[in-house]
Scaffold this active site. Structure first.
Site, PDB file in Angstrom:
ATOM      1  N   SER A 295      42.409  45.837  35.577  1.00  0.00           N
ATOM      2  CA  SER A 295      43.416  44.996  36.214  1.00  0.00           C
ATOM      3  C   SER A 295      44.527  44.762  35.219  1.00  0.00           C
ATOM      4  O   SER A 295      44.291  44.763  34.022  1.00  0.00           O
ATOM      5  CB  SER A 295      42.801  43.657  36.611  1.00  0.00           C
ATOM      6  OG  SER A 295      43.822  42.751  37.008  1.00  0.00           O
TER       7      SER A 295
ATOM      8  N   TYR B 178      38.115  36.186  33.882  1.00  0.00           N
ATOM      9  CA  TYR B 178      38.454  37.414  34.596  1.00  0.00           C
ATOM     10  C   TYR B 178      39.208  38.366  33.673  1.00  0.00           C
ATOM     11  O   TYR B 178      38.848  39.532  33.543  1.00  0.00           O
ATOM     12  CB  TYR B 178      39.296  37.088  35.835  1.00  0.00           C
ATOM     13  CG  TYR B 178      39.669  38.296  36.653  1.00  0.00           C
ATOM     14  CD1 TYR B 178      38.771  38.840  37.552  1.00  0.00           C
ATOM     15  CD2 TYR B 178      40.920  38.895  36.528  1.00  0.00           C
ATOM     16  CE1 TYR B 178      39.103  39.958  38.314  1.00  0.00           C
ATOM     17  CE2 TYR B 178      41.263  40.000  37.277  1.00  0.00           C
ATOM     18  CZ  TYR B 178      40.349  40.524  38.169  1.00  0.00           C
ATOM     19  OH  TYR B 178      40.687  41.626  38.913  1.00  0.00           O
TER      20      TYR B 178
ATOM     21  N   LYS C 277      38.157  42.108  32.155  1.00  0.00           N
ATOM     22  CA  LYS C 277      38.930  43.328  32.397  1.00  0.00           C
ATOM     23  C   LYS C 277      39.434  43.926  31.085  1.00  0.00           C
ATOM     24  O   LYS C 277      39.540  45.149  30.951  1.00  0.00           O
ATOM     25  CB  LYS C 277      40.099  43.034  33.351  1.00  0.00           C
ATOM     26  CG  LYS C 277      39.631  42.676  34.763  1.00  0.00           C
ATOM     27  CD  LYS C 277      38.813  43.797  35.392  1.00  0.00           C
ATOM     28  CE  LYS C 277      38.464  43.503  36.850  1.00  0.00           C
ATOM     29  NZ  LYS C 277      37.662  44.568  37.471  1.00  0.00           N
TER      30      LYS C 277
HETATM   31  N1  LIG Z   1      42.795  42.659  44.745  1.00  0.00           N
HETATM   32  C1  LIG Z   1      43.543  42.670  43.643  1.00  0.00           C
HETATM   33  O1  LIG Z   1      44.694  42.207  43.635  1.00  0.00           O
HETATM   34  C2  LIG Z   1      43.005  43.269  42.377  1.00  0.00           C
HETATM   35  C3  LIG Z   1      43.859  43.347  41.281  1.00  0.00           C
HETATM   36  C4  LIG Z   1      43.381  43.920  40.097  1.00  0.00           C
HETATM   37  C5  LIG Z   1      42.091  44.387  40.030  1.00  0.00           C
HETATM   38  N2  LIG Z   1      41.256  44.277  41.103  1.00  0.00           N
HETATM   39  C6  LIG Z   1      39.889  44.782  40.961  1.00  0.00           C
HETATM   40  O2  LIG Z   1      39.599  45.672  41.995  1.00  0.00           O
HETATM   41  C7  LIG Z   1      38.209  45.663  42.249  1.00  0.00           C
HETATM   42  C8  LIG Z   1      37.953  45.486  43.737  1.00  0.00           C
HETATM   43  O3  LIG Z   1      38.459  44.240  44.146  1.00  0.00           O
HETATM   44  P1  LIG Z   1      38.860  43.896  45.638  1.00  0.00           P
HETATM   45  O4  LIG Z   1      40.176  43.238  45.566  1.00  0.00           O
HETATM   46  O5  LIG Z   1      38.684  45.079  46.490  1.00  0.00           O
HETATM   47  O6  LIG Z   1      37.747  42.735  45.972  1.00  0.00           O
HETATM   48  P2  LIG Z   1      36.691  42.562  47.146  1.00  0.00           P
HETATM   49  O7  LIG Z   1      37.288  42.907  48.460  1.00  0.00           O
HETATM   50  O8  LIG Z   1      36.125  41.198  46.938  1.00  0.00           O
HETATM   51  O9  LIG Z   1      35.593  43.666  46.802  1.00  0.00           O
HETATM   52  C9  LIG Z   1      34.583  43.481  45.861  1.00  0.00           C
HETATM   53  C10 LIG Z   1      33.493  44.509  46.128  1.00  0.00           C
HETATM   54  O10 LIG Z   1      32.481  44.392  45.137  1.00  0.00           O
HETATM   55  C11 LIG Z   1      31.212  44.307  45.776  1.00  0.00           C
HETATM   56  N3  LIG Z   1      30.264  43.561  44.964  1.00  0.00           N
HETATM   57  C12 LIG Z   1      30.352  42.274  44.586  1.00  0.00           C
HETATM   58  N4  LIG Z   1      29.279  41.913  43.858  1.00  0.00           N
HETATM   59  C13 LIG Z   1      28.494  43.024  43.755  1.00  0.00           C
HETATM   60  C14 LIG Z   1      27.245  43.303  43.131  1.00  0.00           C
HETATM   61  N5  LIG Z   1      26.589  42.362  42.424  1.00  0.00           N
HETATM   62  N6  LIG Z   1      26.732  44.547  43.238  1.00  0.00           N
HETATM   63  C15 LIG Z   1      27.388  45.498  43.941  1.00  0.00           C
HETATM   64  N7  LIG Z   1      28.575  45.300  44.539  1.00  0.00           N
HETATM   65  C16 LIG Z   1      29.120  44.080  44.456  1.00  0.00           C
HETATM   66  C17 LIG Z   1      31.508  43.627  47.090  1.00  0.00           C
HETATM   67  O11 LIG Z   1      30.541  43.911  48.061  1.00  0.00           O
HETATM   68  P3  LIG Z   1      29.264  42.978  48.374  1.00  0.00           P
HETATM   69  O12 LIG Z   1      29.736  41.579  48.393  1.00  0.00           O
HETATM   70  O13 LIG Z   1      28.792  43.515  49.691  1.00  0.00           O
HETATM   71  O14 LIG Z   1      28.276  43.270  47.285  1.00  0.00           O
HETATM   72  C18 LIG Z   1      32.815  44.293  47.475  1.00  0.00           C
HETATM   73  O15 LIG Z   1      32.581  45.550  48.055  1.00  0.00           O
HETATM   74  C19 LIG Z   1      37.627  44.552  41.385  1.00  0.00           C
HETATM   75  O16 LIG Z   1      37.078  45.116  40.212  1.00  0.00           O
HETATM   76  C20 LIG Z   1      38.829  43.718  41.066  1.00  0.00           C
HETATM   77  O17 LIG Z   1      38.645  42.993  39.882  1.00  0.00           O
HETATM   78  C21 LIG Z   1      41.710  43.728  42.280  1.00  0.00           C
END
Ligand SMILES: NC(=O)c1ccc[n+]([C@@H]2O[C@H](COP(=O)([O-])OP(=O)(O)OC[C@H]3O[C@@H](n4cnc5c(N)ncnc54)[C@H](OP(=O)(O)O)[C@@H]3O)[C@@H](O)[C@H]2O)c1
Ligand SMILES: *[C@@H]1O[C@H](CO)[C@@H](O)[C@H](O)[C@H]1NC(C)=O
Ligand SMILES: *[C@@H]1O[C@H](CO)[C@@H](O)[C@H](O)[C@H]1NC(C)=O
Ligand SMILES: *[C@@H]1O[C@H](CO)[C@@H](O)[C@H](O)[C@H]1NC(C)=O
Length: 278
Positions: free
Chosen positions: A189, A202, A206
């Site tokens: 991130s 967080y 990262k």
């Molecule tokens: N959205 C943003 O603006 C943003 C920005 C920078 C970086 N990111 C990064 O992008 C990645 C995805 O984020 P997102 O925005 O798509 O969030 P999200 O929609 O909350 O997705 C998170 C995913 O991780 C899974 N997960 C959570 N705990 C888990 C566990 N213990 N074991 C296996 N799977 C698990 C969740 O599924 P379950 O709950 O079904 O397990 C879900 O599929 C993350 O690493 C986040 O830090 C996001």
């Protein structure tokens, strides 16, 4: 003596003039070539042919992981979808097949548990017989001032998922990725690089991810490609406010979400991506 000095002086002067001329002629041409390459050639250059390749994606049940699964499916790759919520994974698998994935596998697993991470990789290998890409994407967000935390030990969860939840599957997938000369893609991130208030855990998690995978890139050399994704703001459950709260429980905190969104948008954090070989 005088003649020699004159010759040297002449040659010296000639050298500078020559160098200046070469640079004057070379730089604009080189600049133009790079511009043409960047604007006209690179965007249309054929990427890797993903047809029939096998991709394991963690955090595939929603958000960025879900949509990366669809992108791989559109390019004809087989996807192994990993997260905890089986019902959501089944829905993603169905859509992925409709979009062109020849085969899909649903592996419900909690990847913060080392044995489950191992099982996820092994089930993928048992089903498809190979692995070409590992997309370590699962992550959780936390957004509160350090001083406001009421249960600090619960914040180990952020590290457990964002850092160890990427490292465990990477460890077990590595031998297969080396065999296929494959690719590791990890979702870091911009918060790992840019200081963003209220995200101490967080962004620490990262930053750890970035350092770890940069080091791994150097260790693996040309055998396995390492791609570090640096998303800025992407609408998902995560940015809708789902995350580890002050009390250490995972839930939705809409006030924190709205504040954080303003912070992120004001900083105009854009999607960036580093993808270099060592
Ligand atoms: N959205 C943003 O603006 C943003 C920005 C920078 C970086 N990111 C990064 O992008 C990645 C995805 O984020 P997102 O925005 O798509 O969030 P999200 O929609 O909350 O997705 C998170 C995913 O991780 C899974 N997960 C959570 N705990 C888990 C566990 N213990 N074991 C296996 N799977 C698990 C969740 O599924 P379950 O709950 O079904 O397990 C879900 O599929 C993350 O690493 C986040 O830090 C996001
Ligand atoms: C704090 O969080 C830890 C880890 O999640 C948990 O085991 C513990 O019970 C929590 N303590 C309180 C007082 O809620
Ligand atoms: C993480 O956030 C804190 C608090 O905003 C900041 O001081 C620190 O520099 C950030 N770390 C990185 C690696 O960006
Ligand atoms: C949030 O998660 C739920 C359950 O996994 C899913 O149905 C929903 O589409 C997700 N929302 C977003 C914006 O990704």
């Amino acid at each position: 003596m005088a003649r020699q000095a004159l010759t040297n002086g002449f040659l010296g002067g000639f050298m500078y003039v020559g160098l200046a001329l070469v640079l004057l002629a070379y730089l604009p041409v080189a600049f133009l070539c790079r511009l043409v390459y960047r604007l006209l050639i690179r965007p249309f250059a054929a990427g890797e042919d993903l047809r029939g390749k096998v991709v394991l994606i963690t955090g595939a049940s929603s958000g960025i992981g879900e949509h990366l699964s669809y992108e791989y499916a559109r390019k004809g790759a087989c996807v192994a979808l990993v997260a905890r919520t089986e019902i959501a994974l089944r829905a993603v698998a169905k859509t992925a097949r409709e979009l062109g994935a020849p085969d899909t596998l649903v592996v419900p697993a909690d990847i913060t548990d080392v044995d489950e991470a191992k099982r996820a990789v092994e089930e993928t290998l048992a089903h498809f017989g190979k692995l070409n890409h590992l997309v370590a994407n699962a992550g959780v967000w936390s957004s509160c001032f350090f001083e406001e935390i009421t249960n600090v030990s619960a914040f180990q969860n952020v590290m457990d998922l964002n850092f160890w939840g990427a490292v465990y599957p990477t460890y077990f997938a590595l031998p297969y990725l080396k065999a296929s000369r494959g690719n590791i893609v990890v979702t870091a991130s911009v918060a790992g690089r840019v200081p963003v208030a209220r995200m101490s855990f967080y962004n620490a998690s990262k930053a750890a991810v970035i350092r770890f995978y940069e080091t791994l890139r150097a260790e693996l050399g040309p055998h396995v490609r390492v791609t570090i994704l640096m998303p800025g703001y992407v609408v998902s459950n995560l940015t809708m406010g789902k995350g580890v709260q002050k009390d250490g429980n995972v839930g939705f905190d809409e006030d924190a979400r709205d504040l954080q969104r303003v912070v992120l948008l004001n900083d105009r954090l854009l999607f960036a991506c580093t993808d270099e070989k060592a």
